[in-house]
Design a protein around this motif. Structure first.
Motif, PDB file in Angstrom:
ATOM      1  N   ASP A   1      -7.860  -3.659  -4.915  1.00  0.00           N
ATOM      2  CA  ASP A   1      -8.557  -2.660  -3.804  1.00  0.00           C
ATOM      3  C   ASP A   1      -7.569  -1.617  -3.508  1.00  0.00           C
ATOM      4  OD1 ASP A   1     -11.036  -3.481  -4.843  1.00  0.00           O
ATOM      5  OD2 ASP A   1     -10.961  -5.194  -3.479  1.00  0.00           O
ATOM      6  N   LEU A   2      -6.697  -2.114  -2.868  1.00  0.00           N
ATOM      7  CA  LEU A   2      -5.252  -1.530  -2.677  1.00  0.00           C
ATOM      8  C   LEU A   2      -5.462  -0.823  -2.961  1.00  0.00           C
ATOM      9  CD1 LEU A   2      -3.272  -4.816  -0.896  1.00  0.00           C
ATOM     10  CD2 LEU A   2      -4.630  -3.193   0.783  1.00  0.00           C
ATOM     11  N   TRP A   3      -4.805  -0.449  -4.872  1.00  0.00           N
ATOM     12  CA  TRP A   3      -4.062   0.770  -5.591  1.00  0.00           C
ATOM     13  C   TRP A   3      -4.874   2.012  -4.661  1.00  0.00           C
ATOM     14  CZ3 TRP A   3       0.275   1.792  -5.961  1.00  0.00           C
ATOM     15  CH2 TRP A   3       1.483   0.611  -6.302  1.00  0.00           C
ATOM     16  N   VAL A   4      -6.568   1.266  -5.352  1.00  0.00           N
ATOM     17  CA  VAL A   4      -7.387   2.301  -5.574  1.00  0.00           C
ATOM     18  C   VAL A   4      -7.724   3.073  -4.352  1.00  0.00           C
ATOM     19  CG1 VAL A   4     -10.433   2.182  -5.644  1.00  0.00           C
ATOM     20  CG2 VAL A   4      -9.282   0.851  -6.814  1.00  0.00           C
ATOM     21  N   LEU A   5      -7.558   2.448  -3.602  1.00  0.00           N
ATOM     22  CA  LEU A   5      -7.363   3.242  -1.796  1.00  0.00           C
ATOM     23  C   LEU A   5      -6.204   3.858  -1.996  1.00  0.00           C
ATOM     24  CD1 LEU A   5      -8.166   3.438   1.213  1.00  0.00           C
ATOM     25  CD2 LEU A   5      -6.784   1.441   1.987  1.00  0.00           C
ATOM     26  N   GLN A   6      -4.795   3.639  -2.506  1.00  0.00           N
ATOM     27  CA  GLN A   6      -3.790   4.568  -2.128  1.00  0.00           C
ATOM     28  C   GLN A   6      -4.009   5.776  -3.123  1.00  0.00           C
ATOM     29  OE1 GLN A   6      -0.356   4.363  -0.971  1.00  0.00           O
ATOM     30  NE2 GLN A   6      -1.965   3.082   0.639  1.00  0.00           N
ATOM     31  N   CYS A   7      -4.503   5.502  -4.386  1.00  0.00           N
ATOM     32  CA  CYS A   7      -4.842   6.552  -5.268  1.00  0.00           C
ATOM     33  C   CYS A   7      -5.571   7.639  -4.612  1.00  0.00           C
ATOM     34  CB  CYS A   7      -5.344   6.385  -6.194  1.00  0.00           C
ATOM     35  SG  CYS A   7      -3.885   5.024  -7.979  1.00  0.00           S
ATOM     36  N   LEU A   8      -7.227   6.303  -4.329  1.00  0.00           N
ATOM     37  CA  LEU A   8      -7.548   7.866  -3.283  1.00  0.00           C
ATOM     38  C   LEU A   8      -7.018   8.533  -2.234  1.00  0.00           C
ATOM     39  CD1 LEU A   8     -10.705   7.901  -3.456  1.00  0.00           C
ATOM     40  CD2 LEU A   8     -11.150   6.079  -1.813  1.00  0.00           C
ATOM     41  N   MET A   9      -6.405   7.731  -1.529  1.00  0.00           N
ATOM     42  CA  MET A   9      -5.578   8.905  -0.038  1.00  0.00           C
ATOM     43  C   MET A   9      -5.017   9.445  -0.946  1.00  0.00           C
ATOM     44  SD  MET A   9      -5.794   5.757   2.824  1.00  0.00           S
ATOM     45  CE  MET A   9      -4.240   5.276   1.512  1.00  0.00           C
ATOM     46  N   LEU A  10      -4.261   9.249  -1.738  1.00  0.00           N
ATOM     47  CA  LEU A  10      -3.365  10.484  -2.311  1.00  0.00           C
ATOM     48  C   LEU A  10      -4.343  11.566  -2.728  1.00  0.00           C
ATOM     49  CD1 LEU A  10      -0.280   8.220  -3.434  1.00  0.00           C
ATOM     50  CD2 LEU A  10      -0.406   9.367  -1.757  1.00  0.00           C
ATOM     51  N   VAL A  11      -4.465  11.241  -4.256  1.00  0.00           N
ATOM     52  CA  VAL A  11      -5.798  12.487  -4.288  1.00  0.00           C
ATOM     53  C   VAL A  11      -6.040  13.110  -3.415  1.00  0.00           C
ATOM     54  CG1 VAL A  11      -7.020  13.432  -5.711  1.00  0.00           C
ATOM     55  CG2 VAL A  11      -5.827  11.094  -6.655  1.00  0.00           C
TER      56      VAL A  11
END
Length: 382
Positions: free
Chosen positions: A171-181
């Motif tokens: 979930d944390l990695w998904v959040l990071q990728c989502l925010m960066l993209v």
């Protein structure tokens, strides 16, 4: 490579600030950008309000918890408040702060919601993506957009890192990728939109200035610089209505230079042109928007003036013509003028005023010239 890098830095500097213009272009662009920003903030708040209301309904329908429903409901009120406030704010910086306030407060609320629930729910991830993707709705510079996006990203990153043991690693990695993209896409859209907006503003500014210059060129007499007949015919009703609206007497005058043909034949057309330019110089002190001189053709001039002292001002200006010449006429010849002056009643058009002034001018000429014949409003109305 250096050329590409320098071009990129130049383009980046161009979109870094939305008001990075020079001179007159900045004065032209500031109110336009402020108006567009106000509409952008209003649109941002409306879109946010719509999404937050939908999220509130979904939280209640799917029973995500009272904390979700309460948080989204409060954020709906904030979006409504920003929408109402945007209509009253005049300063560009204050509009930027309103947009930042809405996005950052929404981001902070979602951070607290994630910490409280201990789970990065799909609704919360969707809210984060929508929050960042809303940034390009406001027509601000890359600097303000980067600051807002960075604040949202840092809040979520710091919060989830400090509470990382409460969330699943995926979930944390998904959040990071989502925010960066989402952040990269939003900032790219902001930069692209601002570049196009600045180019459009510059083109509009230069086109409008060229149009003004062309219009003035068409409506100016090339020899004296005075307005021509085309201008005074088109502008006559506006000026007269302005003076009558201000309850100020309005005068229309028609005059020509006595024995002007004799001046041309005796001293040459160069001296005649000098006399015409001296006439314009004698009336150069008129404001130009509601009082001005117009050359109708040849040695015939018309004037529009206002105020109870117009006859005295006109007489003083006509008496100064010889003193405005670069060099006096040979043989101490002094150019004189015959003038018909009409105080205009309300509703009198250019053609009627011209006819009345022309009749008075004929009387002055018939009396030997070098004279002023004036008419009262009652006579003009009759």
């Amino acid at each position: 490579m250096k050329t590409t890098a320098s071009t990129f830095i130049s383009d980046l500097g161009n979109v870094w600030s939305c008001l990075d213009f020079a001179g007159e272009l900045r004065d032209y662009a500031t109110p336009v950008i402020t108006r567009e920003t106000r509409r952008g903030v209003a649109l941002l708040s409306l879109v946010a309000l719509l999404f937050l209301a939908l999220a509130t309904a979904m939280s209640a329908v799917f029973e995500l918890g009272s904390s979700y429903t309460y948080t989204y409901s409060v954020l709906c009120l904030l979006a409504l408040h920003v929408y109402l406030s945007s209509a009253k704010v005049e300063q560009l910086r204050a509009l930027y702060l309103l947009a930042m306030l809405l996005l950052v407060v929404c981001g902070s609320s979602l951070v607290l919601l994630a910490q409280r629930s201990g789970h990065l729910h799909a609704m919360l991830l969707l809210s984060v993506a929508v929050l960042i993707m809303l940034v390009p709705v406001v027509p601000w510079g890359l600097r303000e957009a980067a600051a807002t996006t960075g604040a949202i990203y840092l809040m979520f990153t710091a919060s989830t890192y400090l509470s990382r043991f409460r969330f699943a690693a995926l979930d944390l990695w998904v959040l990071q990728c989502l925010m960066l993209v989402a952040a990269v896409i939003s900032l790219a859209l902001v930069a692209r939109a601002l570049g196009l907006r600045k180019h459009d503003l510059a083109m509009r500014f230069h086109l409008e200035r060229a149009q003004r210059e062309l219009t003035e060129l068409v409506n100016r007499d090339h020899l004296t610089g005075a307005w021509n007949r085309r201008h005074i015919e088109r502008d006559f009703e506006r000026v007269v209505a302005h003076h009558h609206g201000a309850c100020v007497p309005c005068y229309f005058g028609l005059f020509d230079i006595d024995r002007f043909k004799s001046i041309n034949d005796t001293f040459g057309h160069g001296c005649g042109d000098e006399v015409l330019r001296a006439v314009q110089a004698a009336f150069a002190g008129l404001p130009g928007d509601v009082e001005y001189l117009a050359r109708l053709g040849g040695d015939e001039f018309a004037l529009l003036m206002c105020g109870p002292d117009v006859p005295a001002r006109v007489e003083a200006a006509l008496a100064s013509i010889s003193g405005k010449m670069a060099s006096p006429l040979p043989g101490a010849v002094t150019p004189t003028v015959s003038l018909g002056l009409v105080q205009l009643p309300a509703g009198l058009g250019f053609d009627a005023a011209y006819k009345l002034a022309d009749e008075l001018l004929y009387e002055a000429k018939h009396a030997g010239g070098n004279a002023i014949r004036a008419s009262s409003p009652a006579k003009a109305a009759a």
